[in-house]
Structures are given as structure tokens and as C-alpha cells.
Design an enzyme around this catalytic site. Structure first.
Site, PDB file in Angstrom:
ATOM      1  N   SER A 109       0.820  -1.209   0.000  1.00 48.58           N
ATOM      2  CA  SER A 109       0.000   0.000   0.000  1.00 48.58           C
ATOM      3  C   SER A 109       0.857   1.264   0.000  1.00 48.58           C
ATOM      4  CB  SER A 109      -0.952  -0.042   1.198  1.00 48.58           C
ATOM      5  OG  SER A 109      -1.911   0.978   1.130  1.00 48.58           O
ATOM      6  N   ASP A 246      -2.480   6.188  -3.390  1.00 46.09           N
ATOM      7  CA  ASP A 246      -1.323   5.570  -2.744  1.00 46.09           C
ATOM      8  C   ASP A 246      -0.836   4.443  -3.653  1.00 46.09           C
ATOM      9  OD1 ASP A 246      -3.529   3.958  -2.317  1.00 46.09           O
ATOM     10  OD2 ASP A 246      -2.881   3.271  -0.366  1.00 46.09           O
ATOM     11  N   ASP A 248      -1.150   1.228  -3.939  1.00 48.40           N
ATOM     12  CA  ASP A 248      -2.044   0.215  -4.515  1.00 48.40           C
ATOM     13  C   ASP A 248      -3.405   0.787  -4.883  1.00 48.40           C
ATOM     14  OD1 ASP A 248      -3.037   0.512  -1.925  1.00 48.40           O
ATOM     15  OD2 ASP A 248      -3.507  -1.607  -1.696  1.00 48.40           O
ATOM     16  N   ASP A 250      -5.947   2.116  -3.325  1.00 46.68           N
ATOM     17  CA  ASP A 250      -7.201   1.946  -2.594  1.00 46.68           C
ATOM     18  C   ASP A 250      -7.549   3.184  -1.778  1.00 46.68           C
ATOM     19  OD1 ASP A 250      -5.323   1.681  -0.576  1.00 46.68           O
ATOM     20  OD2 ASP A 250      -6.162  -0.173   0.248  1.00 46.68           O
TER      21      ASP A 250
END
Length: 453
Positions: A109, A246, A248, A250
């Protein structure tokens, strides 16, 4: 022993705490717990082998970790479809759309490039509850499935994974984005391929930064944890809004045309008010965590929108949304969940709907965000204390009650023990920053004195 799974899967230094052996072992354990369509010894039971979709963000260690995950699943009789580099919410969507039995996302992340992580998704693309993660962890030391011959799984490329996700995102939009100039910061992460394309296809004028991943620059001075470059780019290009993801994708944070930050609470306020006005905010209810700003609570109350509070972590928001079939929830950090369209936080989806609300109303993002006043918030991490004793200390409880009584309706106090460290987090909100600082400092002193080790 500490729990292996944290608040968002298993995470650690790649090739340090997170090894090839652990990655393979976790995948084999997950195949036992999450795999469907077989009897206990791995033989086919329903006419097909279980199916998994795997994906990763572009950090360099994701290549060997995802290979180990794929090997662990295939060696357990699971057919693996490798989606390559796509956002976490894309993986969640693909698990549901492909009717897979499980999904695995290899990502850390917003963490720096040397870290990595493994997140599991159940059938339907939902994150796992604690008890299922505990079953996977317990299975690590147990015998695994070991099918032979034609019963082992196959590993295939999921060739149209990104296209499926892009089409899905476009299908959710209530309004095109023509006339909106957007700067996208993709954090040199998994959004770099999808986000610029989908915003362009939706009609926006798009300027892109942070979209040149090389495996080691993910989140490095860019993205939702470093909004300075995005604000500078918005000002330099005269854009209407900046959107930051960010690593990833999400999460979504934003900046307005003047470079001011629009955080997750403000984003939720904008979306909640829009959805309520359009009659699609189920039960006129928003789910947020205990860390959301007092200003969000007041803004929702002013518009007759109920708020449900959860513990910190998007999984707890998701659980509350599912329990009452609600439509919107999220975190101050930018995890925003729109359950009609996604099973997890989706930064690209969130950004699209923010821009769509600007196009629908003709208002700037600053005007939309002004529906909520952000109260000054002071957060202090008190380290080296007995965090387990916090809940039992009546003296601290009395100090908190006294501080809250002094603030009244104009502020809020929250003390939270860390789940993994000897630390207590002291958070105070007030109408004035100096009041919040003074109140927090007083409570920090009490915590240090009472919980010293």
C-alpha cells in the site's frame, strides 16, 4: 507470539520478515481455508478446481513474492489467473466478476518500496474477517494439500484484467467529466496504468505526475502521503482538482485549485451529501471510524444524516456497511467505500465520483468541501507505556471525562491503545488549535505517569 496478520494482511520487509517461504506457505494455507470445489485431500469435487486471481503493485519484490504465491496456490490444486500490476480494488472487483474462490494482492500500500505485503480476498472480493485470517495462520504449521498429476493447478495470465476494471469504473459514473481539468498523482504505483486512462475516457482534461514506476520509486515523495508535488502541479497547470492515490490505489486524497488539502473526511462529506440529495444514500447513513473529524459529525447532523462509528481500519467500516446494507463509509486517510460499486476502498472510483459531483453541480471542489468545517486535531503517540492497562485505569478515565466536559460540544477526546506496540494514542479536537494542544499535553502527562513501565 504476536499475530501474523495485521490490520491489512501480512506486511513486512521483503526478503526480511516477508520471505519466499512464508509467501508460499501462506498461499498453501489459504488454499485449504478459502479454496472451494474439492474434498479435503485435494481431489476434484464439483467438476472444477478452485480458482484464484492474484495481482501486485509495481514494487520490485512483488515479482518474486507473487511468483511464490502462485506456486503455493497451484501446488495446492488451485488454478491461478495472474492479473499482473493492477490496483487492489481492481483485484477485488476481478475476484467477484470472475467468480473466483479467492484473491491475493501483493502490496504494501502506502509503505516505502522495501516493504511488501500479502492481502487475501474471499469469494465475492471481500476482505477476510479476523477469524478467517486466524484459521489461515493456524494452518501454516499443518499438512497442506498436495494433489498429483492433472489435479495440480495451472497458472495463466489474466489478459483482459485491466480492461474489465476500466469498463466497470466508467459504468459507475453518474455524470461525465467534460470541462474538468484533473491532475492525477499515481504515486509511481498500481494506478499508473488505469487512472489516467479512465479519467481521460470519462471526458476530463488530465495532467499526470507520479506515473513512472520503476519498482523502487513507489510512494517516494509522491502520492497520498506526500501531497506537496500534487498541490504544486495543480497550481502550475491551473487545474480544477488534484487527486492523489497511494501505491495500490485503494486510497484517494485531493487538493483544490488553490492547493489546499481535501482529506478523506471532507471527501466523505461531499459524497454523502450528493448521495443523500440524489436519494441513493441508504438509510441516510454514513459509516466512519472514531478518528474522523468532529466537523464531519457536525456536518452530517446538520443535514439529518446519521453517522455510525467503528474502530480504526477499513475492514471494520466494511463490516458495519455489510451488517446494515449501507452504501457509503470510509476513513480520514482516504479509504472510501461505495458499496454499490466496490467491495473495498477504491481510490480511482472515489476520485471519479468527486470530479463527477463537480461536473454535476458546477461547483468547485473547494465549494463542495466547505460543507464541512475541519476542526483542529492534535494526535500524540505516547510510547513506552503499558498500553494493555489503559482500559483498566480509572484515573485516566476520569481525566478524559474531565477534559471532555471542559471542551463540551466544541471538542472531542479519544485515547486508543496500539494493537501492536507499547503505545497509547492521544487525540484531541477543539475549535482552536491552542486549546487542542493544551488539552492533549495534559492528557499525555497523565498517561505517561499512570502507565509508565
Amino acid at each position: 507470539m504476536p499475530r501474523l496478520f495485521g490490520t491489512d494482511g501480512v506486511r513486512g520487509l521483503a526478503n526480511g520478515a516477508l520471505t519466499v517461504d512464508l509467501s508460499l506457505n501462506l498461499a498453501q494455507a489459504a488454499a485449504v481455508v478459502l479454496g472451494k470445489g474439492r474434498v479435503a485431500d485435494g481431489r476434484r469435487a464439483s467438476g472444477r478446481r478452485p480458482v484464484a486471481v492474484i495481482a501486485r503493485d509495481p514494487r520490485v519484490s512483488g515479482e518474486f513474492i507473487s511468483a511464490a504465491v502462485a506456486a503455493g496456490l497451484a501446488s495446492s490444486g488451485v488454478d491461478v489467473f495472474d492479473a499482473g500490476v493492477v490496483p487492489t480494488p481492481a483485484l477485488a472487483y476481478l475476484v467477484a466478476d470472475f467468480k473466483a474462490d479467492l484473491g491475493v494482492m501483493v502490496s504494501a500500500s502506502h509503505n516505502p518500496a522495501p516493504d511488501n505485503g500479502i492481502k487475501f480476498f474471499a469469494a465475492g472480493g471481500t476482505k477476510l474477517p479476523d477469524e478467517v485470517e486466524d484459521r489461515i495462520e493456524a494452518m501454516l504449521d499443518e499438512p497442506k494439500l498436495a494433489p498429483k498429476g492433472g489435479d495440480v493447478g495451472r497458472i495463466r495470465r489474466f489478459a483482459d484484467a485491466e480492461d474489465r476494471y476500466l469498463v466497470h469504473l466508467l459504468s459507475t459514473l453518474p455524470h461525465r467529466l467534460d470541462g474538468i481539468h484533473v491532475v492525477l498523482d499515481c504515486a509511481h504505483g498500481a494506478a499508473a496504468g488505469v487512472s489516467p486512462q479512465v479519467f481521460t475516457d470519462a471526458g476530463a482534461q488530465v495532467t499526470v505526475i507520479g506515473a513512472d514506476p520503476d519498482g523502487i520509486n513507489i510512494n517516494d515523495g509522491v502520492g497520498s502521503t506526500h501531497l506537496g508535488p500534487l498541490a504544486a502541479a495543480v497550481l502550475a497547470h491551473g487545474a480544477d482538482i488534484g487527486i492523489a492515490h497511494d501505491g495500490d490505489a485503494d486510497r484517494c486524497l485531493a487538493v483544490d485549485a488553490a492547493g489546499n488539502t481535501i482529506d478523506g473526511d471532507q471527501i466523505m462529506a461531499i459524497l454523502a451529501l450528493s448521495m443523500a440529495e440524489r436519494g441513493v444514500l441508504h438509510e441516510r447513513t454514513l459509516v466512519a471510524t472514531v478518528m474522523s473529524n468532529l466537523g464531519l459529525r457536525r456536518a452530517m447532523a446538520a443535514h439529518d444524516i446519521r453517522m455510525i462509528e467503528t474502530a480504526v481500519g477499513d475492514r471494520y467500516v466494511l463490516e458495519a456497511l455489510a451488517a446494515q446494507s449501507l452504501s457509503l463509509g470510509g476513513e480520514q486517510s482516504g479509504h472510501v467505500i461505495m458499496t454499490k460499486f466496490a467491495t473495498t476502498g477504491d481510490g480511482i472510483l472515489t476520485g471519479l465520483h468527486l470530479a463527477a459531483e463537480m461536473a454535476r453541480t458546477g461547483k468547485s471542489i473547494a465549494e463542495l468541501a466547505s460543507a464541512m468545517t475541519v476542526y483542529p486535531q492534535v494526535l500524540v503517540n505516547v510510547r513506552g507505556v503499558d498500553h494493555h492497562a489503559l482500559a483498566l485505569d480509572t484515573f485516566i478515565a476520569a481525566a478524559v471525562a474531565s477534559a471532555q466536559a471542559e471542551l463540551g460540544e466544541t471538542g472531542r477526546v479519544l485515547l486508543r491503545p496500539s494493537g501492536t506496540e507499547p503505545m497509547v494514542r492521544v487525540m484531541v479536537e477543539a475549535e482552536r488549535h491552542d486549546v487542542a494542544e493544551r488539552t492533549a499535553a495534559s492528557l499525555v502527562e497523565v498517561v505517561r505517569e499512570r502507565l509508565a513501565v
